[in-house]
Motif scaffolding. Structure first.
Motif, mmCIF file in Angstrom:
data_model
loop_
_atom_site.group_PDB
_atom_site.id
_atom_site.type_symbol
_atom_site.label_atom_id
_atom_site.label_comp_id
_atom_site.label_asym_id
_atom_site.label_seq_id
_atom_site.Cartn_x
_atom_site.Cartn_y
_atom_site.Cartn_z
ATOM 1 N N GLY A 11 0.621 -1.296 0.092
ATOM 2 C CA GLY A 11 -0.100 0.041 0.057
ATOM 3 C C GLY A 11 0.721 1.264 0.149
ATOM 4 O O GLY A 11 0.107 2.246 -0.074
ATOM 5 N N GLY A 13 2.481 2.637 -2.476
ATOM 6 C CA GLY A 13 2.360 3.322 -3.717
ATOM 7 C C GLY A 13 3.307 2.917 -4.702
ATOM 8 O O GLY A 13 3.215 3.598 -5.660
ATOM 9 N N LYS A 14 3.782 1.623 -4.637
ATOM 10 C CA LYS A 14 4.783 1.228 -5.621
ATOM 11 C C LYS A 14 4.182 1.198 -6.906
ATOM 12 O O LYS A 14 4.856 1.726 -7.943
ATOM 13 N N GLY A 15 2.915 0.541 -7.071
ATOM 14 C CA GLY A 15 2.238 0.542 -8.652
ATOM 15 C C GLY A 15 1.885 1.509 -8.997
ATOM 16 O O GLY A 15 2.273 2.069 -10.171
ATOM 17 N N THR A 16 1.363 2.525 -8.054
ATOM 18 C CA THR A 16 0.889 3.993 -8.287
ATOM 19 C C THR A 16 2.254 4.788 -8.896
ATOM 20 O O THR A 16 2.105 5.369 -10.178
ATOM 21 N N THR A 32 6.011 -8.094 -9.854
ATOM 22 C CA THR A 32 6.234 -9.525 -9.506
ATOM 23 C C THR A 32 4.578 -10.005 -8.666
ATOM 24 O O THR A 32 3.743 -10.938 -9.424
ATOM 25 N N ARG A 37 -0.676 -12.417 -10.417
ATOM 26 C CA ARG A 37 -2.104 -12.133 -10.365
ATOM 27 C C ARG A 37 -2.602 -12.553 -11.965
ATOM 28 O O ARG A 37 -3.529 -12.949 -12.147
ATOM 29 N N ALA A 58 1.319 -14.389 2.673
ATOM 30 C CA ALA A 58 2.508 -14.954 2.650
ATOM 31 C C ALA A 58 3.544 -14.819 1.486
ATOM 32 O O ALA A 58 2.902 -14.699 0.391
ATOM 33 N N GLY A 86 8.026 -4.663 -6.096
ATOM 34 C CA GLY A 86 7.643 -5.703 -5.151
ATOM 35 C C GLY A 86 8.521 -6.851 -5.197
ATOM 36 O O GLY A 86 8.467 -7.948 -4.729
ATOM 37 N N ARG A 89 12.189 -9.149 -2.275
ATOM 38 C CA ARG A 89 11.597 -9.056 -1.192
ATOM 39 C C ARG A 89 12.003 -9.864 -0.079
ATOM 40 O O ARG A 89 11.658 -9.941 1.083
ATOM 41 N N GLN A 93 16.487 -12.980 -2.643
ATOM 42 C CA GLN A 93 16.245 -12.358 -4.041
ATOM 43 C C GLN A 93 16.962 -11.442 -4.461
ATOM 44 O O GLN A 93 17.563 -11.075 -5.588
ATOM 45 N N ARG A 128 -9.110 0.436 -1.015
ATOM 46 C CA ARG A 128 -8.707 -0.275 -2.140
ATOM 47 C C ARG A 128 -9.599 -1.399 -2.440
ATOM 48 O O ARG A 128 -10.011 -2.005 -3.527
ATOM 49 N N ARG A 146 0.369 -9.503 5.792
ATOM 50 C CA ARG A 146 1.341 -8.781 4.649
ATOM 51 C C ARG A 146 2.255 -7.589 5.339
ATOM 52 O O ARG A 146 3.473 -7.706 4.989
ATOM 53 N N GLY A 174 1.372 12.405 1.246
ATOM 54 C CA GLY A 174 1.412 13.554 0.207
ATOM 55 C C GLY A 174 0.569 13.141 -0.856
ATOM 56 O O GLY A 174 -0.149 12.122 -0.895
HETATM 57 P P1 AP5 Z 1 -0.392 0.964 -4.730
HETATM 58 O O1 AP5 Z 1 0.273 2.057 -5.463
HETATM 59 O O2 AP5 Z 1 -1.349 -0.034 -5.205
HETATM 60 O O3 AP5 Z 1 0.466 0.562 -3.498
HETATM 61 P P2 AP5 Z 1 1.625 -0.716 -3.755
HETATM 62 O O4 AP5 Z 1 2.632 -0.471 -2.891
HETATM 63 O O5 AP5 Z 1 1.980 -1.139 -5.019
HETATM 64 O O6 AP5 Z 1 0.642 -1.686 -2.782
HETATM 65 P P3 AP5 Z 1 0.552 -3.238 -3.077
HETATM 66 O O7 AP5 Z 1 -0.856 -3.672 -2.229
HETATM 67 O O8 AP5 Z 1 0.495 -3.774 -4.461
HETATM 68 O O9 AP5 Z 1 1.606 -3.880 -2.506
HETATM 69 P P4 AP5 Z 1 2.184 -5.326 -2.090
HETATM 70 O O10 AP5 Z 1 3.486 -5.311 -1.922
HETATM 71 O O11 AP5 Z 1 1.248 -5.975 -0.911
HETATM 72 O O12 AP5 Z 1 1.639 -6.268 -3.120
HETATM 73 P P5 AP5 Z 1 2.159 -7.098 -4.433
HETATM 74 O O13 AP5 Z 1 1.261 -7.077 -5.487
HETATM 75 O O14 AP5 Z 1 3.589 -6.459 -4.589
HETATM 76 O O15 AP5 Z 1 -1.494 1.946 -3.885
HETATM 77 C C1 AP5 Z 1 -2.079 1.472 -2.679
HETATM 78 C C2 AP5 Z 1 -3.339 2.181 -2.708
HETATM 79 O O16 AP5 Z 1 -3.186 3.341 -2.283
HETATM 80 C C3 AP5 Z 1 -4.123 2.399 -4.173
HETATM 81 O O17 AP5 Z 1 -5.706 2.237 -3.661
HETATM 82 C C4 AP5 Z 1 -3.886 3.534 -4.429
HETATM 83 O O18 AP5 Z 1 -4.570 4.200 -5.161
HETATM 84 C C5 AP5 Z 1 -3.455 4.587 -3.026
HETATM 85 N N1 AP5 Z 1 -2.548 5.639 -3.010
HETATM 86 C C6 AP5 Z 1 -1.242 5.448 -3.795
HETATM 87 N N2 AP5 Z 1 -0.514 6.534 -3.600
HETATM 88 C C7 AP5 Z 1 -1.506 7.317 -2.686
HETATM 89 C C8 AP5 Z 1 -1.433 8.575 -1.959
HETATM 90 N N3 AP5 Z 1 0.010 9.350 -2.249
HETATM 91 N N4 AP5 Z 1 -2.230 9.232 -1.377
HETATM 92 C C9 AP5 Z 1 -3.220 8.389 -1.142
HETATM 93 N N5 AP5 Z 1 -3.603 7.127 -1.760
HETATM 94 C C10 AP5 Z 1 -2.599 6.686 -2.185
HETATM 95 O O19 AP5 Z 1 2.379 -8.475 -3.640
HETATM 96 C C11 AP5 Z 1 1.069 -9.305 -3.400
HETATM 97 C C12 AP5 Z 1 1.600 -10.430 -3.047
HETATM 98 O O20 AP5 Z 1 2.330 -11.539 -4.009
HETATM 99 C C13 AP5 Z 1 2.341 -10.595 -2.016
HETATM 100 O O21 AP5 Z 1 1.899 -10.420 -0.682
HETATM 101 C C14 AP5 Z 1 3.200 -12.044 -2.112
HETATM 102 O O22 AP5 Z 1 2.350 -12.969 -1.707
HETATM 103 C C15 AP5 Z 1 3.443 -12.013 -3.533
HETATM 104 N N6 AP5 Z 1 4.725 -11.495 -4.010
HETATM 105 C C16 AP5 Z 1 4.767 -10.312 -4.956
HETATM 106 N N7 AP5 Z 1 6.033 -10.091 -4.913
HETATM 107 C C17 AP5 Z 1 6.687 -11.365 -4.702
HETATM 108 C C18 AP5 Z 1 8.485 -11.621 -4.298
HETATM 109 N N8 AP5 Z 1 9.031 -10.557 -4.796
HETATM 110 N N9 AP5 Z 1 8.541 -12.570 -3.605
HETATM 111 C C19 AP5 Z 1 7.594 -13.358 -2.741
HETATM 112 N N10 AP5 Z 1 6.243 -13.153 -3.033
HETATM 113 C C20 AP5 Z 1 5.764 -12.144 -3.643
#
Ligand code: AP5
Ligand code: MG
Length: 189
Positions: A11, A13-16, A32, A37, A58, A86, A89, A93, A128, A146, A174
């Motif tokens: 959360g 903001g990595k994707g954003t 990743t 997904r 996990a 992402g 991690r 890695q 979200r 998480r 911000g």
């Molecule tokens: P968003 O930009 O989506 O944030 P994010 O950091 O990308 O959050 P994720 O939920 O995607 O992070 P994650 O690390 O849990 O998930 P991932 O897919 O990597 O922003 C979040 C929200 O905030 C949005 O609604 C956005 O609009 C809002 N927002 C953004 N900026 C804002 C601001 N400035 N102010 C207000 N609101 C704002 O990983 C998911 C799963 O995949 C992991 O749990 C794991 O099981 C697996 N996985 C992924 N990568 C690996 C790896 N390398 N090794 C092992 N397992 C892995």
């Protein structure tokens, strides 16, 4: 090449912000989480395996994740650079990424770490959850898991890049535009 590890808790903001960096610098975005997904949606073997970990909050095992990431990098011919979102991690890695990039005569340019307080992360992810359809957003207990996994297994990866003088913390609170400007400044400095 400009290879950026965009780091931060769930959360943050990595994707954003990856979208902004893609537009600004013409980089290839590799998330990743997004790739897993897409595999879940496509009902691949990798997707089935990843889902069993992701739904619980996990980490997917290193071996599988590293192999997948390397094969994604190889799909791109002469890119300007990558945004790794992402990944890495775990320290394993991070070491694998260094070795793999070295084999390809390149390296990580910088780790930019988005710093956001835990309460704000939970607020963003709960919001979200209303639209994302992500199983791992739907349950506050999984969101907490998480965040806990991040603190325990992922936060130490920052040390790996600090030791190489590549770590830079970026205030992740911000507006989206304000944070984008901080990231541009860090990379253009
Ligand atoms: P968003 O930009 O989506 O944030 P994010 O950091 O990308 O959050 P994720 O939920 O995607 O992070 P994650 O690390 O849990 O998930 P991932 O897919 O990597 O922003 C979040 C929200 O905030 C949005 O609604 C956005 O609009 C809002 N927002 C953004 N900026 C804002 C601001 N400035 N102010 C207000 N609101 C704002 O990983 C998911 C799963 O995949 C992991 O749990 C794991 O099981 C697996 N996985 C992924 N990568 C690996 C790896 N390398 N090794 C092992 N397992 C892995
Ligand atoms: Mg994301």
């Amino acid at each position: 090449m400009l290879n950026v590890v965009l780091f931060g808790p769930p959360g943050a903001g990595k994707g954003t912000q990856s979208e902004n960096l893609v537009h600004r610098f013409g980089l290839v975005h590799l998330s990743t989480g997004d790739i897993f997904r897409a595999n879940i949606k496509g009902e691949t073997e990798l997707g089935k395996l990843a889902k069993s970990y992701m739904d619980k909050g996990a980490l997917v095992p290193d071996e599988v994740t590293i192999k997948m990431l390397e094969s994604e990098v190889k799909k791109h011919n002469a890119p300007k650079g990558f945004i790794f979102d992402g990944f890495p991690r775990t320290k394993a890695q991070a070491a694998a990424l260094d070795a793999f990039l070295a084999e390809n005569d390149t390296t990580v340019t910088a780790m930019l770490a988005l710093e956001v307080p835990e309460e704000e992360l939970k607020t963003r992810l709960a919001k979200r959850a209303e639209t994302s359809g992500r199983v791992d957003d739907a349950d506050p207990a999984v969101i907490q898991k998480r965040i806990d996994v991040y603190q325990k297994e992922t936060a130490p990866v920052a040390e790996f890049y600090r030791d190489q003088d590549k770590y830079q913390g970026i205030k992740g609170l911000g507006t989206i535009e304000e944070i984008a400007q901080r990231l541009y400044q860090a990379l253009e400095a």
